[in-house]
Write a protein that holds these residues in place. Structure first.
Motif, short mmCIF file in Angstrom:
data_model
loop_
_atom_site.label_atom_id
_atom_site.label_comp_id
_atom_site.label_asym_id
_atom_site.label_seq_id
_atom_site.Cartn_x
_atom_site.Cartn_y
_atom_site.Cartn_z
N ASN A 126 11.56 26.73 59.77
CA ASN A 126 12.78 27.51 59.94
C ASN A 126 12.57 28.52 61.05
OD1 ASN A 126 14.37 26.32 57.83
ND2 ASN A 126 13.07 27.39 56.35
N ALA A 176 12.33 36.23 56.33
CA ALA A 176 11.41 35.16 56.73
C ALA A 176 10.62 34.65 55.52
CB ALA A 176 10.46 35.67 57.81
N CYS A 196 8.34 29.74 58.15
CA CYS A 196 9.35 30.26 59.08
C CYS A 196 8.69 30.88 60.31
CB CYS A 196 10.20 31.31 58.36
SG CYS A 196 11.55 31.97 59.34
#
Length: 305
Positions: free
Chosen positions: A110, A138, A144
């Motif tokens: 991500n 996050a 991420c």
């Protein structure tokens, strides 16, 4: 409705109605064709496939970043840690942000992009709260990447700050708190900067930003490929010498090369030419200089300092 009791009756029926067999064969061939075409359908470029040239840089990123993440257990076996943070630095306009976006695709992580404007606030301490919230977000999205563009504006050297901006020191302290051991939280912190020399030294220590990767202007291979891609959908002479164009555009950014091709295309339209020629492109190159600030090219790769 057709009703057959066994295979023999079906064979007899098809012999009496051969057009049905022909129709079935045509339908079967059609579906096979569709399947084969879908398998060979060209997919969109992904990750570093989208980056023209720059093979040495991509090789370095693969060895230092991508390979460790996909082989975490092997690294753990040898008591090696994954990168906690990365700084991409180099001249303006060389694609640092684009590289980070492609890296996120390669790692299948991500992605949160943060600019200075996202954290800025007229109220004291609010930026500190925004930094904390970014890292909390996050954690909820892990694994991420948190990407801080123009990171030098977020974490400038505290030693060089004047007394009336002590709140900036609080922001740097808050950032360091979350940067420490970010990898253990499933977070990879990445910053991009044109001025690595003004970033606080504490931020750059091992265990925080472990890797500093210099992103140079597009190399020869990249420039040749950029010209090829920019001309692909435009009528042009098939004898275009892309290597020569690359040689003539040292220190040109990808935007500069697009500008050269667009300028040449406009000239071709106005002059009623049927296609773009090598001579026309070289004419545009002579008229359009590189947009890079040459003083920024004086940086030496940070690892070698």
């Amino acid at each position: 409705m057709l009703k057959v009791n066994n295979l023999h009756e079906l064979q007899l029926y098809l012999q009496e109605q051969p057009w049905i067999l022909v129709a079935l064969i045509i339908i079967g061939v059609f579906f096979v064709y569709k399947i084969v075409m879908s398998m060979h359908e060209k997919r969109s470029p992904y990750g570093f496939e989208r980056v023209a040239g720059m093979y040495e840089l991509k090789k370095k990123i693969y060895q230092d970043v991508i390979f460790p993440f996909y082989n975490a257990e092997r690294y753990k076996k040898f008591n090696l840690t994954l990168p906690n943070g990365i700084i991409f630095y180099g001249p303006t306009g060389c694609g640092k942000t684009f590289f980070v976006e492609c890296l996120a695709e390669e790692l299948k992580m991500n992605f949160i992009k943060v600019s200075h404007a996202d954290l800025a606030s007229p109220y004291v301490h609010e930026s500190v709260a925004k930094i904390a919230e970014t890292f909390e977000q996050a954690k909820r999205m892990k694994p991420c990447i948190v990407f801080f563009d123009e990171i030098e504006s977020l974490v400038p050297s505290r030693a060089k700050l004047s007394a009336d901006v002590t709140y900036k020191k609080e922001e740097v302290d808050e950032f360091l708190t979350h940067l420490n051991n970010a990898s253990k939280e499933g977070i990879l912190v990445i910053g991009a900067t044109n001025h690595i020399d003004v970033i606080d030294p504490a931020v750059q220590r091992s265990g925080r930003f472990d890797l500093k990767i210099y992103v140079s202007p597009p190399d020869d291979d990249a420039r040749a490929e950029l010209f090829y891609k920019a001309l692909k959908e435009i009528p042009h002479d098939k004898e275009i010498d892309f290597e020569e164009l690359a040689r003539l555009t040292e220190n040109y950014t990808s935007a500069d090369i697009v500008n050269v091709v667009q300028s040449t295309a406009r000239y071709a339209v106005v002059s009623d030419h049927k296609q773009i020629s090598q001579k026309m492109l070289e004419r545009s190159i002579s008229e359009i200089p590189s947009s890079l600030d040459m003083s920024e090219l004086e940086y030496v790769e940070y690892e070698e300092l």
